[in-house]
Motif scaffolding. Structure first.
Motif: not given
Ligand code: SF4
Ligand code: SF4
Lengths: 327, 147
Positions: A42, A46-47, A50-51
């Motif tokens: 962050h 960018r996140p 996430m996966e």
């Protein structure tokens, strides 16, 4: 000091405490790894992971499984004993300090009357692990990393000790429990702001965290002292690093931020642990933010900063404290 | 001595400011796109592989099978064949193949076409397991777009 009884009830209590602490170490490493990657993400807008699982929450567990499944490569021509001992040496000493940290008034495995000294001693064993690992790897990058770790830790352990000593002078004890109890009315961070700042900065260096991560400086030394480590060897170093961060933050909490003190909670003598963890994780959050904000310092800057700023300031601070306490 | 303290002050100030910058970034919305799940519109300037332009008025291609593109292609990856059908004045396309494995996306074929019959497609999701998958039948792609 009370005689250490090895009577069964006490023994059982210790065993339970050690088991809880070791499981907590792993949990802490997983949480911190996840938090670090999320925050890094962050900060760079960018996140992050996430996966795996919702918002990547299971990512670290999967990574752990991967690391466990990996082969422990031992390169040709290394010192096999030292090479294998180093990860253990980095992991074991970090368990011991947690035994004397008072998480709340009643949650403490053992209240040593020399608790603070014990923690500082154990903290410096970690550097041994880096040295042994770097030396044993028979590789110039690891060697450089190990040498840097030693030089850095010699420079930064002095301001750490001096800043902690200022607090010790004020409450006249090395027992962590009594130090926290002395902060009933006012936290020492307000009485000793300079010592607190010095401790946090030097603590960052002590844990080899960015901006003082010279022993592993990936852009110069591949991965420094753990270049040759894979699988569980690497993860033990990794867990050791995060636990060290936790210990540095807990010591800061105990000595400066009032430990378990906070707004009143029911069962305060146990639930004080909530305030304790809140403070510790706020400090850890700050440490992570620092890592993702500042570039790595050069080695001469690192030593200059320690000898020209931290040491003189902590000495003067100690002197003033001593005089004021005497008055 | 004065420099000693001024360095400490400016250094400390810049460190705090730096933390402020990252703090702000931490709470700003993310800017990356979670690609397979989210897609953003591709710029109209994107140069994919070539495609025949569909003339919506006549509902067919503009190509006159002159073969200019085939000849000028530096990578030799276009194959055009036209044939005069019964009762027609112009040649009709029977084959327009592109070997995309060799195409360098130089755009010469698009530039050279006398009828401006070629354009760049917007396709970027190109991945396959065989070479043959990149031999595109451009004529068939046009037929599919026909109404
Ligand atoms: S873009 Fe260039 S290389 Fe590709 S088909 Fe056209 S002329 Fe050939
Ligand atoms: S140059 Fe244009 S008109 Fe000629 S064959 Fe190629 S696409 Fe058709």
């Amino acid at each position: 000091m009370e005689t250490i009884s090895i009577l069964p009830p006490e023994l059982i209590r210790m065993v339970i405490a050690v088991i809880i602490i070791i499981s907590f170490l792993f949990l802490n490493a997983i949480m911190m790894g996840y938090a670090e990657r999320k925050i890094a993400g962050h900060v760079q807008r960018r996140p992050g992971p996430m996966e795996v699982g919702s918002h990547g929450i299971l990512q670290m567990i999967v990574d752990g499984v991967k690391l466990v499944g990996k082969e422990l490569l031992i390169p040709f021509n290394v010192d096999r004993t030292l090479f294998r001992v180093a990860p253990l040496l980095s992991f074991t000493p970090v368990i011991l300090p947690l035994l004397v940290i008072p998480f709340s008034e009643k949650l403490q495995a053992r209240d040593l009357n020399l608790g603070l000294i014990f923690i500082v001693t154990m903290g410096s064993v970690n550097v041994m692990a880096l040295l042994v690992g770097g030396w044993g790897s028979n590789n110039k990058y690891s060697m450089f990393g190990a040498m840097r770790a030693v030089a850095q830790s010699i420079a930064y352990e002095i301001p750490i000790l001096l800043s902690l000593l200022a607090v010790v002078l004020m409450c006249n004890t090395f027992s962590l429990k009594e130090i926290v109890a002395a902060q009933q009315n006012i936290w020492f961070v307000f009485l000793q702001p300079v010592a607190f700042l010095i401790y946090v900065v030097a603590g960052l260096a002590e844990t080899n965290r960015n901006p003082f991560d010279l022993p592993e400086a990936e852009s110069e030394l591949t991965a420094g002292f753990h270049t040759e480590y894979s699988g569980m060897g690497f993860s033990l170093f990794f867990i050791g690093e995060y636990t060290n961060m936790f210990i540095v933050a807990s010591v800061a909490t105990v000595l400066f931020l009032g430990g378990w003190h906070g707004p009143h909670l029911p069962y305060g003598e146990y639930l004080g642990v909530v305030w304790f963890f809140l403070k510790v994780y706020l400090l850890l959050f700050l440490m992570i933010m620092v890592r993702w904000t500042y570039p790595r310092v050069r080695f001469d800057q690192l030593l200059n900063f320690a000898w020209k700023y931290l040491v003189p300031f902590s000495l003067v601070n100690l002197l003033i404290t001593a005089v004021l306490v005497k008055l | 001595m004065k420099q000693y303290f001024s360095e400490l002050y400016t250094g400390g100030k810049s460190l705090v400011e730096g933390l402020g910058v990252t703090m702000k970034a931490l709470f700003s919305p993310i800017v990356t796109v979670q690609y397979p799940r989210e897609e953003i519109d591709i710029t109209p300037n994107y140069r994919g592989h070539i495609d025949l332009i569909l003339d919506t008025g006549k509902n067919t291609y503009l190509c006159i099978s002159c073969g200019m593109c085939e000849k000028s292609c530096p990578s030799d990856c276009i194959k055009v064949k036209g044939k005069k059908m019964e009762g027609e004045k112009k040649k009709s396309l029977v084959l327009f193949d592109l070997d995309f494995t060799k195409c360098s996306l130089c755009g010469t074929c698009v530039e050279v076409c006398p009828k401006d019959a070629l354009e760049y497609s917007q396709e970027y999701n190109l991945a396959a397991f065989t070479k043959e998958a990149f031999h595109f039948d451009i004529l068939k792609r046009l037929e599919e777009r026909r109404i």
